[in-house]
Design a protein around this motif. Sequence first.
Motif, PDB file in Angstrom:
ATOM      1  N   ALA A  38     -17.549  29.432  -7.343  1.00  0.00           N
ATOM      2  CA  ALA A  38     -18.078  28.214  -7.943  1.00  0.00           C
ATOM      3  C   ALA A  38     -19.392  28.509  -8.644  1.00  0.00           C
ATOM      4  CB  ALA A  38     -18.274  27.129  -6.882  1.00  0.00           C
ATOM      5  N   MET A  39     -19.767  27.642  -9.610  1.00  0.00           N
ATOM      6  CA  MET A  39     -21.013  27.800 -10.349  1.00  0.00           C
ATOM      7  C   MET A  39     -21.595  26.431 -10.674  1.00  0.00           C
ATOM      8  SD  MET A  39     -21.739  29.387 -14.149  1.00  0.00           S
ATOM      9  CE  MET A  39     -21.383  27.828 -14.958  1.00  0.00           C
ATOM     10  N   ARG A  40     -22.931  26.328 -10.594  1.00  0.00           N
ATOM     11  CA  ARG A  40     -23.628  25.114 -11.012  1.00  0.00           C
ATOM     12  C   ARG A  40     -24.733  25.511 -11.975  1.00  0.00           C
ATOM     13  NH1 ARG A  40     -28.144  22.694  -9.134  1.00  0.00           N
ATOM     14  NH2 ARG A  40     -28.124  23.900  -7.210  1.00  0.00           N
ATOM     15  N   TYR A  41     -24.709  24.925 -13.194  1.00  0.00           N
ATOM     16  CA  TYR A  41     -25.668  25.291 -14.234  1.00  0.00           C
ATOM     17  C   TYR A  41     -26.572  24.112 -14.562  1.00  0.00           C
ATOM     18  CZ  TYR A  41     -27.513  26.452 -18.865  1.00  0.00           C
ATOM     19  OH  TYR A  41     -28.342  26.684 -19.933  1.00  0.00           O
ATOM     20  N   ASP A  42     -27.895  24.390 -14.641  1.00  0.00           N
ATOM     21  CA  ASP A  42     -28.875  23.373 -15.000  1.00  0.00           C
ATOM     22  C   ASP A  42     -29.539  23.826 -16.291  1.00  0.00           C
ATOM     23  OD1 ASP A  42     -31.227  21.805 -15.285  1.00  0.00           O
ATOM     24  OD2 ASP A  42     -31.244  21.386 -13.142  1.00  0.00           O
ATOM     25  N   ASP A  43     -29.176  23.172 -17.425  1.00  0.00           N
ATOM     26  CA  ASP A  43     -29.694  23.588 -18.720  1.00  0.00           C
ATOM     27  C   ASP A  43     -31.189  23.328 -18.846  1.00  0.00           C
ATOM     28  OD1 ASP A  43     -29.178  24.562 -21.483  1.00  0.00           O
ATOM     29  OD2 ASP A  43     -29.835  22.545 -22.020  1.00  0.00           O
TER      30      ASP A  43
END
Length: 211
Positions: A38-43
């Motif tokens: 899984a991955m969580r990205y915060d721009d």
Amino acid sequence: MKKAYLPILLSVFCACSGGSAWAEKADKLKPMNVESDAMRYDDLKQTNVFTGRVLMTKGTIIIRGARVDVRQDAEGNQFGVVTAEPGKLAYFKQKRDGVDEYIEGEGETIEYSSKLDNVRFIKRAVMRRLVGSKVNDEITGALIVYDNVTDVFTVDSGNVGNNLGGQNTPNGRVRAMLTPKAAASAPAGTATPASPAPVLRPSTTLEGAPK
């Protein structure tokens, strides 16, 4: 006896190897590739959080762990924090520049900075220098910091008030196994002649004492 608990400074190119081969310099500019469950990205914050059997590569660098937090600053420098599964260790490996040698290490937490070009192994830390696939040197401690720029690493036993806990190392001490560097080969045609074999003669005495 406080000196016994100070961090030990070791120079890889002086103590462990025969040359001044640094970590692979091109790795700093290579893209970072990651596989995970899984991955969580915060721009906005420019952060990525990868979880579940994470495998990260960056040039010759290989990183494995249960979770990897990656942050990038405005200059494009990348910072990674690798966390192991409970009871296990995260893993890091990188080739040394110009030679068939590798630096690999493990720790409960691993921190990598492309800006400082260094890596930190934190708690139950171990670091090895491989020649090919053979372990040549091995260091264990509570905290190991490896500087790719200077090829120097520091090892802390955990007994200097840094909350690392000396219990993470055997007897709260740093352990090191360093293999002497191989002697330089003599130029062709200049080999030292072998000494003549000793001549054996029968003894005329008992236990070397005169009759």
